[in-house]
Design a protein around this motif. Structure first.
Motif, PDB file in Angstrom:
ATOM      1  N   GLN A  51       5.588   0.631  -0.589  1.00  0.00           N
ATOM      2  CA  GLN A  51       5.928   0.492   0.832  1.00  0.00           C
ATOM      3  C   GLN A  51       4.994  -0.523   1.468  1.00  0.00           C
ATOM      4  O   GLN A  51       3.793  -0.516   1.210  1.00  0.00           O
ATOM      5  CB  GLN A  51       5.784   1.835   1.552  1.00  0.00           C
ATOM      6  CG  GLN A  51       6.771   2.887   1.096  1.00  0.00           C
ATOM      7  CD  GLN A  51       6.467   4.234   1.699  1.00  0.00           C
ATOM      8  OE1 GLN A  51       6.165   4.335   2.884  1.00  0.00           O
ATOM      9  NE2 GLN A  51       6.534   5.286   0.894  1.00  0.00           N
ATOM     10  N   GLN A  52       5.545  -1.375   2.316  1.00  0.00           N
ATOM     11  CA  GLN A  52       4.758  -2.396   2.995  1.00  0.00           C
ATOM     12  C   GLN A  52       5.063  -2.368   4.487  1.00  0.00           C
ATOM     13  O   GLN A  52       5.612  -3.314   5.046  1.00  0.00           O
ATOM     14  CB  GLN A  52       5.062  -3.767   2.386  1.00  0.00           C
ATOM     15  CG  GLN A  52       4.650  -3.845   0.920  1.00  0.00           C
ATOM     16  CD  GLN A  52       5.128  -5.100   0.249  1.00  0.00           C
ATOM     17  OE1 GLN A  52       5.017  -6.195   0.793  1.00  0.00           O
ATOM     18  NE2 GLN A  52       5.668  -4.955  -0.944  1.00  0.00           N
ATOM     19  N   PRO A  53       4.670  -1.266   5.155  1.00  0.00           N
ATOM     20  CA  PRO A  53       4.995  -1.135   6.571  1.00  0.00           C
ATOM     21  C   PRO A  53       4.069  -1.897   7.513  1.00  0.00           C
ATOM     22  O   PRO A  53       4.385  -2.045   8.690  1.00  0.00           O
ATOM     23  CB  PRO A  53       4.878   0.366   6.816  1.00  0.00           C
ATOM     24  CG  PRO A  53       3.840   0.818   5.838  1.00  0.00           C
ATOM     25  CD  PRO A  53       4.062  -0.034   4.614  1.00  0.00           C
TER      26      PRO A  53
ATOM     27  N   ASP B  54       5.843  -0.915  10.768  1.00  0.00           N
ATOM     28  CA  ASP B  54       7.272  -1.069  10.974  1.00  0.00           C
ATOM     29  C   ASP B  54       7.926   0.236  10.530  1.00  0.00           C
ATOM     30  O   ASP B  54       7.942   0.552   9.339  1.00  0.00           O
ATOM     31  CB  ASP B  54       7.791  -2.252  10.164  1.00  0.00           C
ATOM     32  CG  ASP B  54       9.281  -2.488  10.336  1.00  0.00           C
ATOM     33  OD1 ASP B  54       9.955  -1.669  11.003  1.00  0.00           O
ATOM     34  OD2 ASP B  54       9.783  -3.480   9.788  1.00  0.00           O
ATOM     35  N   ASN B  55       8.463   0.992  11.470  1.00  0.00           N
ATOM     36  CA  ASN B  55       9.077   2.271  11.131  1.00  0.00           C
ATOM     37  C   ASN B  55      10.436   2.124  10.467  1.00  0.00           C
ATOM     38  O   ASN B  55      11.048   3.125  10.081  1.00  0.00           O
ATOM     39  CB  ASN B  55       9.178   3.137  12.394  1.00  0.00           C
ATOM     40  CG  ASN B  55       7.817   3.575  12.884  1.00  0.00           C
ATOM     41  OD1 ASN B  55       7.053   4.195  12.162  1.00  0.00           O
ATOM     42  ND2 ASN B  55       7.488   3.223  14.125  1.00  0.00           N
TER      43      ASN B  55
ATOM     44  N   SER C 271       5.545   8.464   6.650  1.00  0.00           N
ATOM     45  CA  SER C 271       5.211   7.642   5.491  1.00  0.00           C
ATOM     46  C   SER C 271       4.667   6.290   5.913  1.00  0.00           C
ATOM     47  O   SER C 271       3.716   5.770   5.312  1.00  0.00           O
ATOM     48  CB  SER C 271       6.452   7.466   4.611  1.00  0.00           C
ATOM     49  OG  SER C 271       6.094   6.980   3.341  1.00  0.00           O
ATOM     50  N   ALA C 272       5.239   5.715   6.961  1.00  0.00           N
ATOM     51  CA  ALA C 272       4.741   4.434   7.468  1.00  0.00           C
ATOM     52  C   ALA C 272       3.304   4.563   7.946  1.00  0.00           C
ATOM     53  O   ALA C 272       2.474   3.683   7.680  1.00  0.00           O
ATOM     54  CB  ALA C 272       5.634   3.933   8.598  1.00  0.00           C
TER      55      ALA C 272
ATOM     56  N   LEU D 103      -3.383   2.840   4.763  1.00  0.00           N
ATOM     57  CA  LEU D 103      -3.946   2.278   3.533  1.00  0.00           C
ATOM     58  C   LEU D 103      -4.042   0.761   3.642  1.00  0.00           C
ATOM     59  O   LEU D 103      -5.077   0.159   3.355  1.00  0.00           O
ATOM     60  CB  LEU D 103      -3.073   2.645   2.331  1.00  0.00           C
ATOM     61  CG  LEU D 103      -3.165   4.061   1.789  1.00  0.00           C
ATOM     62  CD1 LEU D 103      -2.108   4.277   0.715  1.00  0.00           C
ATOM     63  CD2 LEU D 103      -4.557   4.324   1.217  1.00  0.00           C
ATOM     64  N   GLN D 104      -2.940   0.143   4.082  1.00  0.00           N
ATOM     65  CA  GLN D 104      -2.932  -1.309   4.196  1.00  0.00           C
ATOM     66  C   GLN D 104      -3.936  -1.804   5.241  1.00  0.00           C
ATOM     67  O   GLN D 104      -4.540  -2.868   5.058  1.00  0.00           O
ATOM     68  CB  GLN D 104      -1.527  -1.800   4.537  1.00  0.00           C
ATOM     69  CG  GLN D 104      -0.538  -1.652   3.389  1.00  0.00           C
ATOM     70  CD  GLN D 104       0.780  -2.325   3.732  1.00  0.00           C
ATOM     71  OE1 GLN D 104       1.565  -1.806   4.525  1.00  0.00           O
ATOM     72  NE2 GLN D 104       0.998  -3.501   3.154  1.00  0.00           N
ATOM     73  N   ALA D 105      -4.118  -1.061   6.306  1.00  0.00           N
ATOM     74  CA  ALA D 105      -5.108  -1.435   7.317  1.00  0.00           C
ATOM     75  C   ALA D 105      -6.515  -1.419   6.725  1.00  0.00           C
ATOM     76  O   ALA D 105      -7.340  -2.301   7.005  1.00  0.00           O
ATOM     77  CB  ALA D 105      -5.021  -0.505   8.523  1.00  0.00           C
ATOM     78  N   GLY D 106      -6.801  -0.420   5.892  1.00  0.00           N
ATOM     79  CA  GLY D 106      -8.096  -0.372   5.215  1.00  0.00           C
ATOM     80  C   GLY D 106      -8.295  -1.572   4.303  1.00  0.00           C
ATOM     81  O   GLY D 106      -9.372  -2.190   4.290  1.00  0.00           O
ATOM     82  N   TYR D 107      -7.241  -1.923   3.562  1.00  0.00           N
ATOM     83  CA  TYR D 107      -7.336  -3.113   2.711  1.00  0.00           C
ATOM     84  C   TYR D 107      -7.572  -4.362   3.563  1.00  0.00           C
ATOM     85  O   TYR D 107      -8.338  -5.248   3.184  1.00  0.00           O
ATOM     86  CB  TYR D 107      -6.063  -3.304   1.890  1.00  0.00           C
ATOM     87  CG  TYR D 107      -5.683  -2.154   0.994  1.00  0.00           C
ATOM     88  CD1 TYR D 107      -6.638  -1.431   0.290  1.00  0.00           C
ATOM     89  CD2 TYR D 107      -4.347  -1.792   0.831  1.00  0.00           C
ATOM     90  CE1 TYR D 107      -6.281  -0.376  -0.533  1.00  0.00           C
ATOM     91  CE2 TYR D 107      -3.981  -0.751   0.007  1.00  0.00           C
ATOM     92  CZ  TYR D 107      -4.947  -0.037  -0.679  1.00  0.00           C
ATOM     93  OH  TYR D 107      -4.578   0.997  -1.487  1.00  0.00           O
TER      94      TYR D 107
END
Length: 199
Positions: free
Chosen positions: A52-54, A93-94, A123-124, A130-134
């Motif tokens: 997922q890439q929200p 992005d929901n 889930s988003a 997670l992506q924000a942490g990266y």
């Protein structure tokens, strides 16, 4: 604790973690679009559930957009955001599930898992976090400092920047070279034995 149990060299460990801090002041040195693109091109490979890439990133550069954002921030975050060379609004992005057949081709029915909006939002939020942490680690890898904040009126930010209702703010991050007196004293961290158990 020695660092020789890790493959990453000690200097990189310091850059990304031990010496990295949340910055509260910044120099006026600009952050370029090329730097932000390099950060994204690195961190987009971080793992998420079902790929997922929200995460969506809004770069706040204009004075008008910054004023629109700052009005929704907590008092302690307004001045430093007004002065930061770059501010990024990290949102999710929901409707991310529409991309799952492309980004997770191993399971053509992946998007069917998220037909209900509450499941998508949950889930988003998790995978976007997670992506924000990266993303923050990527900012550090670029030799920049990040100042992530959650002190804002989320409803106000969403209405201001995501009026379509399809996106939700996760965090606001100031980005740049750290300025004078950028750091608060290092806050303590829990010890290994306080966090890790074996069963």
């Amino acid at each position: 604790m020695t660092t020789d149990a890790l493959v990453l060299d000690a200097a990189a460990q310091d850059l990304l973690f031990r010496e990295a801090r949340t910055a509260n002041t910044f120099t006026d040195e600009p952050v370029s679009d090329e730097q932000v693109q390099a950060i994204y091109e690195l961190v987009k490979f971080g793992p998420t559930a079902m790929n997922q890439q929200p995460l969506r990133v809004v770069l706040v550069r204009s004075a008008e957009a910054r004023e629109r954002l700052v009005q929704h921030l907590g008092e302690g975050n307004k001045a430093k955001t007004s002065a930061a060379p770059l501010t990024a609004i990290l949102a999710v992005d929901n409707e991310f599930h529409e991309e799952l057949p492309t980004v997770f081709p191993h399971f053509p029915g992946a998007k069917d898992y998220f037909t209900e909006r509450p499941a998508r939002e949950s889930s988003a939020a998790m995978n976007g976090a997670l992506q924000a942490g990266y993303f923050i680690i990527g900012v550090r890898a670029a030799g920049l400092a990040a100042g992530p904040m959650t002190g804002y009126d989320a409803e106000g930010v969403n209405k201001e920047f995501f009026a379509d209702g399809e996106h939700s703010v996760l965090a606001v991050v100031n980005i740049g070279k750290p300025g004078e007196n950028a750091w608060y004293p290092r806050s303590p961290r829990l010890a290994y034995d306080e966090v890790v158990t074996t069963v």
